[in-house]
Design a protein around this motif. Structure first.
Motif, short mmCIF file in Angstrom:
data_model
loop_
_atom_site.label_atom_id
_atom_site.label_comp_id
_atom_site.label_asym_id
_atom_site.label_seq_id
_atom_site.Cartn_x
_atom_site.Cartn_y
_atom_site.Cartn_z
N PRO A 198 45.56 72.25 -13.72
CA PRO A 198 46.78 72.00 -12.94
C PRO A 198 47.86 73.06 -13.13
O PRO A 198 48.60 73.36 -12.19
N GLU A 199 47.98 73.61 -14.33
CA GLU A 199 49.00 74.62 -14.56
C GLU A 199 48.71 75.87 -13.74
O GLU A 199 49.62 76.47 -13.14
N VAL A 200 47.46 76.28 -13.71
CA VAL A 200 47.08 77.46 -12.93
C VAL A 200 47.24 77.18 -11.44
O VAL A 200 47.77 78.01 -10.70
N VAL A 201 46.81 76.01 -11.00
CA VAL A 201 46.92 75.65 -9.58
C VAL A 201 48.38 75.60 -9.16
O VAL A 201 48.75 76.07 -8.08
N THR A 202 49.24 75.06 -10.01
CA THR A 202 50.67 75.00 -9.70
C THR A 202 51.25 76.40 -9.54
O THR A 202 52.02 76.66 -8.62
N ARG A 203 50.87 77.30 -10.44
CA ARG A 203 51.36 78.69 -10.33
C ARG A 203 50.88 79.33 -9.03
O ARG A 203 51.64 80.07 -8.37
N LEU A 204 49.65 79.08 -8.67
CA LEU A 204 49.12 79.64 -7.43
C LEU A 204 49.91 79.12 -6.23
O LEU A 204 50.28 79.89 -5.33
N ILE A 205 50.16 77.81 -6.19
CA ILE A 205 50.90 77.24 -5.06
C ILE A 205 52.30 77.83 -4.99
O ILE A 205 52.79 78.18 -3.91
N ARG A 206 52.95 77.97 -6.13
CA ARG A 206 54.33 78.48 -6.16
C ARG A 206 54.42 79.95 -5.77
O ARG A 206 55.51 80.46 -5.49
N SER A 207 53.28 80.64 -5.75
CA SER A 207 53.31 82.05 -5.34
C SER A 207 53.44 82.21 -3.83
O SER A 207 53.74 83.29 -3.34
N TYR A 208 53.21 81.11 -3.09
CA TYR A 208 53.34 81.13 -1.63
C TYR A 208 54.78 80.84 -1.23
O TYR A 208 55.58 80.32 -2.04
N ALA A 209 55.11 81.14 0.00
CA ALA A 209 56.45 80.85 0.52
C ALA A 209 56.73 79.35 0.41
O ALA A 209 55.82 78.53 0.64
N PRO A 210 57.96 78.96 0.09
CA PRO A 210 58.28 77.54 -0.12
C PRO A 210 57.93 76.64 1.05
O PRO A 210 57.57 75.47 0.84
N ASP A 211 58.02 77.14 2.29
CA ASP A 211 57.73 76.27 3.44
C ASP A 211 56.26 75.89 3.53
O ASP A 211 55.90 74.97 4.26
N ARG A 212 55.42 76.57 2.75
CA ARG A 212 53.99 76.26 2.75
C ARG A 212 53.60 75.27 1.64
O ARG A 212 52.50 74.74 1.64
N HIS A 213 54.50 75.02 0.72
CA HIS A 213 54.19 74.21 -0.45
C HIS A 213 53.74 72.78 -0.12
O HIS A 213 52.78 72.28 -0.73
N PRO A 214 54.39 72.08 0.82
CA PRO A 214 53.95 70.70 1.08
C PRO A 214 52.48 70.61 1.50
O PRO A 214 51.74 69.74 1.00
N ASP A 215 52.06 71.48 2.39
CA ASP A 215 50.66 71.44 2.83
C ASP A 215 49.71 71.86 1.72
O ASP A 215 48.62 71.30 1.58
N LEU A 216 50.11 72.85 0.93
CA LEU A 216 49.26 73.29 -0.17
C LEU A 216 49.10 72.20 -1.22
O LEU A 216 48.00 71.96 -1.73
N TYR A 217 50.19 71.50 -1.54
CA TYR A 217 50.11 70.41 -2.50
C TYR A 217 49.26 69.26 -1.95
O TYR A 217 48.52 68.61 -2.70
N ALA A 218 49.37 68.99 -0.66
CA ALA A 218 48.56 67.93 -0.07
C ALA A 218 47.07 68.24 -0.23
O ALA A 218 46.27 67.37 -0.58
N GLY A 219 46.71 69.48 0.04
CA GLY A 219 45.31 69.88 -0.11
C GLY A 219 44.85 69.79 -1.56
O GLY A 219 43.75 69.32 -1.84
N ALA A 220 45.71 70.24 -2.47
CA ALA A 220 45.36 70.17 -3.89
C ALA A 220 45.25 68.72 -4.35
O ALA A 220 44.41 68.39 -5.20
N GLY A 221 46.08 67.84 -3.78
CA GLY A 221 46.00 66.43 -4.13
C GLY A 221 44.68 65.83 -3.70
O GLY A 221 44.10 64.99 -4.41
N LEU A 222 44.20 66.23 -2.54
CA LEU A 222 42.90 65.74 -2.08
C LEU A 222 41.80 66.22 -3.01
O LEU A 222 40.93 65.44 -3.43
N ALA A 223 41.86 67.49 -3.40
CA ALA A 223 40.80 68.06 -4.23
C ALA A 223 40.80 67.48 -5.64
O ALA A 223 39.74 67.19 -6.21
N CYS A 224 41.99 67.31 -6.23
CA CYS A 224 42.02 66.82 -7.61
C CYS A 224 41.52 65.39 -7.69
O CYS A 224 41.06 64.93 -8.73
#
Length: 331
Positions: A198-224
């Motif tokens: 999760p720490e690595v995944v969080t860093r990866l998500i935060r490297s994207y533009a903030p407006d993309r974070h909700p969709d990226l977190y949703a996808g990561a939530g499905l996968a985890c």
């Protein structure tokens, strides 16, 4: 039994298992157990793909898919979704995807549509399946699958250079929204790229533009939730790290719970993730998804956003509301 031609199709069309190796992909390795799980998921996916392209009929493909252990069967059907779409693109072939969805694959329709997106990533656009004839709600999952494939196999472009945006268009409508659906798949792939850490995944998500974070977190939530590879403490840390996107994470998790309950492939981790990420039971998270699923009238409308996005937002909002109610009752 599958024919000689089916065996030839399998040999010619099935990607090598080595493509799922963490070393080959250059993904983060958290520990040996997580590595083995992610690689096994890749192997099962390819097995499902091979069944779909080798079988002489959708019914035979289904028979082979049903031999996969229940806890991993959804990944096999995901691979079969890709294989069916590739099969249907061949000259003189067709009906494999429709046949798959008409049989016991109905229970795995979430995963099959995701697999179709993998095929779209590998086929010329001219050969893409016409998803306008399929489920108007779940067909958006094909774009999720497309995004996953691109992040998984084109990691340098889609993950290592997060500032780059890749435009996408299709015939399914709402092309202003397609990038969001693709990002949901990219977020799901980040769980694999980050090795379920999760720490690595969080860093990866935060490297994207903030407006993309909700969709990226949703996808990561499905996968985890669906793929697992993580314990309770790590899941709780992931929820905390999501911050303002905590309920986007929960929405993706709820979709994964519903997919497993619908397919009767629930495992212990499903209940754990529902409690920690969704803040409720697996049964209640699944019920929220089913109750809020848009009906025919909503799907026939031409709103600013597709009904699929409305569904996602409503699920996130309802889970947040349930959490507040639960906290209030405990006080």
């Amino acid at each position: 039994m599958s024919s000689v031609f089916g065996a030839i199709r399998r040999r010619l069309l099935t990607p090598p298992v080595s493509e799922t190796s963490m070393e080959v992909r250059g993904f983060h390795v958290k520990n040996a157990e997580a590595k083995a799980r992610l690689e096994h998921i890749g192997e099962v996916f390819l097995r499902g793909y091979a069944h779909a392209v080798e079988a002489s009929s959708p019914a035979e493909a289904e028979e082979m898919l049903e031999t996969v252990p229940r806890d991993m069967r959804g990944f096999a059907y995901e691979g079969a979704g890709m294989g069916a779409a590739v099969y249907d693109s061949l000259p003189g072939h067709g009906g494999r995807l429709d046949g798959l969805l008409a049989g016991r694959g109905r229970q795995h329709d979430y995963m099959i549509y995701v697999g179709v997106g993998w095929a779209m990533a590998r086929l010329p656009k001219l050969l893409w399946p016409d998803l306008r004839t399929t489920d108007p709600l779940l067909r958006w999952l094909a774009l999720d699958g497309y995004g996953f494939h691109q992040a998984y196999f084109k990691t340098a472009s889609y993950v290592r250079t997060p500032e780059v945006r890749h435009p996408f268009s299709w015939k399914g409508g709402h092309n202003h929204y397609t990038a969001s659906a693709v990002d949901q798949g990219i977020g799901r792939a980040l769980w694999f790229v980050g090795g379920t850490d999760p720490e690595v995944v969080t860093r990866l998500i935060r490297s994207y533009a903030p407006d993309r974070h909700p969709d990226l977190y949703a996808g990561a939530g499905l996968a985890c939730t669906y793929a697992g590879g993580v314990g309770e403490e790590e899941l709780a840390g992931f929820v905390e790290a999501a911050g303002e996107h905590r309920w986007a994470l929960a929405q993706g998790s709820a979709f994964a719970v519903e997919a497993r309950i619908r397919a009767n492939t629930v495992i212990d981790h499903t209940h754990l993730a529902a409690r920690v990420v969704c803040g409720t039971t697996a049964g209640r998270a699944s019920q929220v998804c089913r109750e809020l699923r848009p009906g025919p009238a909503a799907l026939a409308g031409q709103g600013a956003s597709p009904a699929y996005e409305t569904w996602r937002r409503d699920v996130a909002a309802q889970l947040a509301s349930l959490s507040l109610t639960s906290k209030g009752a405990d006080q």
